[in-house]
Design an enzyme around this catalytic site. Structure first.
Site: not given
Ligand code: NAP
Length: 250
Positions: A145, A159
């Site tokens: 991130s 985080y």
């Molecule tokens: P999200 O929309 O909240 O989706 C999270 C996903 O991870 C869901 O499929 C969830 O499964 C799964 N998950 C959560 N906890 C888990 C666990 N303990 N074990 C296995 N699966 C788990 O998140 P996102 O925004 O797509 O983020 C994905 C990645 O990108 C993360 O690492 C996040 O830190 C990184 N990121 C995101 C952003 C942003 O702005 N969105 C920015 C920088 C980095 P369920 O559907 O079953 O809940």
């Protein structure tokens, strides 16, 4: 046995992971879609992949639980019999808080899922893909991130620190397995419009942050998936230990 490569996407049921799963399938990967709890969301992604003529399986498991990680990779072995790539994507945020307000439980959960989970998954992938272990090589893409660089003060420094660990882990593992056919890279997303912000109690964060982003908008999950699929592909055959900012200039 099919020649089609197999990709495991952790947290592949929603947001960035779902976009990676769908794009990977469109590019010819068979996809193991890991998720934590949301059966409906994962069923939808698997159904969409199959409707497009692809092959996918849903695998439930918490990456923060070592036993679940072992079982997840064993399920990939049973279902597909091979592994060629890992998108180490599952991750969490928490409610905005100052460091001096954070509980031990919160910090430990953050580190367990975001750091330990990613390292455990990468270790299982290396055991299957590294030529040192009789594998045929492969690629790992860790999802970091921009928080790793920016620090996320007064929001979630825990985080940000967990993602900085992912950056260092990416560099170290890439060098460790560089002669074993396994490339290891990371993508640093900026503010991406997914449900993660609502899970941290800030549902409008992507829209609210837009004016502070040089490109004046949040990114999409598809824009992160494009970068991940590049790093997984043969087009990136000489790229390892790289950390790619995909952040609209942030
Ligand atoms: P999200 O929309 O909240 O989706 C999270 C996903 O991870 C869901 O499929 C969830 O499964 C799964 N998950 C959560 N906890 C888990 C666990 N303990 N074990 C296995 N699966 C788990 O998140 P996102 O925004 O797509 O983020 C994905 C990645 O990108 C993360 O690492 C996040 O830190 C990184 N990121 C995101 C952003 C942003 O702005 N969105 C920015 C920088 C980095 P369920 O559907 O079953 O809940």
């Amino acid at each position: 046995m099919s020649d089609q490569p197999v990709l495991l996407v952790t947290g592949g049921s929603r947001g960035i992971g779902a976009a990676i799963s769908l794009l990977a399938a469109a590019r010819g990967w068979r996809v193991a879609v890991n998720y934590a709890a949301n059966n409906e969301a994962v069923d939808d992604i698997v159904a969409r992949i199959k409707a497009g003529g692809g092959d996918a399986v849903a695998i439930k498991g918490d990456v923060g639980e070592a036993g679940d990680v072992t079982a997840m990779f064993e399920a990939v072995d049973r279902h597909f019999g091979r592994l060629d790539g890992l998108a180490n994507n599952a991750g969490i945020v928490d409610a905005p808080a100052r460091v001096d307000e954070m509980s031990v439980a919160r910090i430990e959960r953050m580190m367990r899922i975001n750091i330990t989970g990613s390292i455990l998954c990468a270790a299982e992938a290396v055991r299957r893909m590294s030529t040192r272990h009789g594998g045929k090589g492969g690629a790992i893409v860790n999802i970091s991130s921009m928080a790793a660089i920016l620090g996320s003060p007064s929001q979630y420094v825990d985080y940000a620190a967990s993602k900085a660990a992912i950056d260092t882990f990416t560099i170290g593992l890439a060098r460790e397995v560089a002669t074993e056919g396994v490339r290891v890279n990371a993508v640093r997303p900026g503010v991406i419009d997914t449900e993660i912000h609502a899970s941290g109690g800030l549902p409008d964060r992507a829209r609210q942050m837009a004016p502070s982003i040089p490109m004046q908008r949040a990114g999409t999950a598809d824009e992160i998936a494009d970068a991940v699929l590049y790093l997984l592909s043969k087009d990136a055959s000489y790229v390892t230990g790289a950390i790619l900012n995909v952040s609209g200039g942030r």
